[in-house]
Design a protein around this motif. Structure first.
Motif, short mmCIF file in Angstrom:
data_model
loop_
_atom_site.label_atom_id
_atom_site.label_comp_id
_atom_site.label_asym_id
_atom_site.label_seq_id
_atom_site.Cartn_x
_atom_site.Cartn_y
_atom_site.Cartn_z
N UNK A 100 -32.51 -66.62 -3.86
CA UNK A 100 -33.49 -67.05 -4.85
C UNK A 100 -34.64 -66.05 -4.96
N UNK A 101 -34.92 -65.34 -3.88
CA UNK A 101 -36.01 -64.35 -3.90
C UNK A 101 -35.58 -63.05 -4.58
N UNK A 123 -23.51 -52.86 -5.33
CA UNK A 123 -24.84 -53.36 -5.67
C UNK A 123 -25.58 -52.35 -6.54
N UNK A 124 -25.45 -51.07 -6.19
CA UNK A 124 -26.11 -50.03 -6.98
C UNK A 124 -25.60 -50.00 -8.40
N UNK A 125 -24.32 -50.30 -8.58
CA UNK A 125 -23.72 -50.31 -9.92
C UNK A 125 -24.11 -51.53 -10.74
N UNK A 126 -24.85 -52.46 -10.13
CA UNK A 126 -25.31 -53.63 -10.86
C UNK A 126 -24.54 -54.89 -10.61
N UNK A 127 -23.59 -54.83 -9.68
CA UNK A 127 -22.79 -56.01 -9.38
C UNK A 127 -23.56 -56.98 -8.47
N UNK A 128 -23.16 -58.24 -8.52
CA UNK A 128 -23.63 -59.25 -7.58
C UNK A 128 -22.60 -59.32 -6.47
N UNK A 129 -23.04 -59.19 -5.22
CA UNK A 129 -22.10 -59.13 -4.11
C UNK A 129 -22.40 -60.22 -3.09
N UNK A 190 -31.32 -60.88 -20.61
CA UNK A 190 -32.68 -61.45 -20.55
C UNK A 190 -32.72 -62.81 -21.22
N UNK A 191 -32.05 -62.94 -22.37
CA UNK A 191 -32.02 -64.21 -23.08
C UNK A 191 -31.31 -65.29 -22.27
N UNK A 192 -30.22 -64.89 -21.62
CA UNK A 192 -29.47 -65.84 -20.79
C UNK A 192 -30.34 -66.37 -19.67
N UNK A 193 -31.02 -65.46 -18.97
CA UNK A 193 -31.88 -65.88 -17.85
C UNK A 193 -32.99 -66.80 -18.34
N UNK A 194 -33.57 -66.49 -19.50
CA UNK A 194 -34.65 -67.31 -20.04
C UNK A 194 -34.14 -68.70 -20.42
N UNK A 195 -33.02 -68.75 -21.13
CA UNK A 195 -32.49 -70.03 -21.61
C UNK A 195 -32.02 -70.93 -20.46
N UNK A 200 -32.42 -64.28 -11.87
CA UNK A 200 -31.75 -62.99 -11.83
C UNK A 200 -30.25 -63.15 -12.05
N UNK A 201 -29.53 -62.01 -12.00
CA UNK A 201 -28.09 -61.99 -12.27
C UNK A 201 -27.31 -62.78 -11.22
N UNK A 202 -27.80 -62.78 -9.98
CA UNK A 202 -27.11 -63.52 -8.93
C UNK A 202 -27.04 -65.00 -9.30
N UNK A 203 -28.18 -65.56 -9.67
CA UNK A 203 -28.20 -66.97 -10.05
C UNK A 203 -27.38 -67.21 -11.32
#
Length: 215
Positions: A100-101, A123-129, A190-195, A200-203
């Motif tokens: 969550x942090x 993780x560097x490539x933007x994946x959630x691990x 960004x829109x997905x996270x807001x809605x 973040x992407x993990x959540x």
């Protein structure tokens, strides 16, 4: 000297022997450069601000500022690094707050060295691990939350993007798959996270899995 294209890594752990072991292994990787070390969260945040690493490997339980608080501080920096938690603690009360942090990944200290190098690259490539039991911990924490209704506000394209996030795709990979620019993908994320009222992407990835979208 590492190539300029190397992944710049900062080690944050209160045990010197752990840092030494990580450094020894990572320094033989052609595409990874250890740029610094820190023994607690406060030192880690200061080092990250100065050194601008791409990825921070960080323990959770440390004296002074722990990894959870350090994660929150790191997210406030300009162009914050991706943080991969490397710890021996598996309790849900440790896992969930770290994610969550803002942690981009969570692995255990007994991970195979080659797998750790792969985790850093991912993780560097933007994946959630997340290891399976870690994902399960966060999902079970969400069981009582009614987030289903929020998904109705997503457009069809946003649902497609969300599904690819759940599949572990980076923005670049999503852009290729949907024939979009990376800038457009970032806007959709960004829109997905807001809605969905997510941090973040993990959540977002775990929300998607929980509600049958994507992986």
């Amino acid at each position: 000297m590492a190539d300029t294209g190397s992944i710049r890594v900062l080690l944050v752990d209160d045990h010197q022997v752990v840092r030494r072991g990580l450094r020894t292994f990572l320094e033989v990787q052609d595409d990874i450069e250890v740029v610094g070390e820190a023994s607690d969260g406060a030192e880690g945040v200061a080092a990250a601000e100065q050194l601008r690493p791409d990825v921070v490997l960080m323990d959770v339980k440390m004296p002074g500022m722990d990894g959870i608080e350090a994660l929150r501080k790191l997210r406030e920096l300009t162009n914050p690094a991706r943080v991969l938690i490397v710890t021996s603690f598996t309790e849900q009360r440790t896992v969930v707050p770290a994610l969550r942090a803002g942690a981009a990944g969570y692995v255990y200290k007994d991970i195979d060295p080659e797998a750790l190098a792969g985790a850093i690259r991912s993780v560097h490539a933007g994946h959630v691990l997340l290891q399976p039991e870690v994902a399960g911990a966060l999902l079970s924490q969400e069981e009582g939350n009614n987030g289903q209704g929020r998904g109705t506000s997503l457009t069809e394209r946003e649902r497609e993007v969300l599904g690819l996030i759940a599949d572990g795709r980076s923005n670049r990979e999503i852009a290729r798959a949907l024939v979009l620019s990376e800038k457009t993908v970032k806007t959709h994320v960004s829109n997905i996270l807001m809605k969905l009222d997510l941090a973040d992407r993990t959540q977002a990835a775990l929300w998607a899995v929980r509600h049958g979208i994507g992986a």
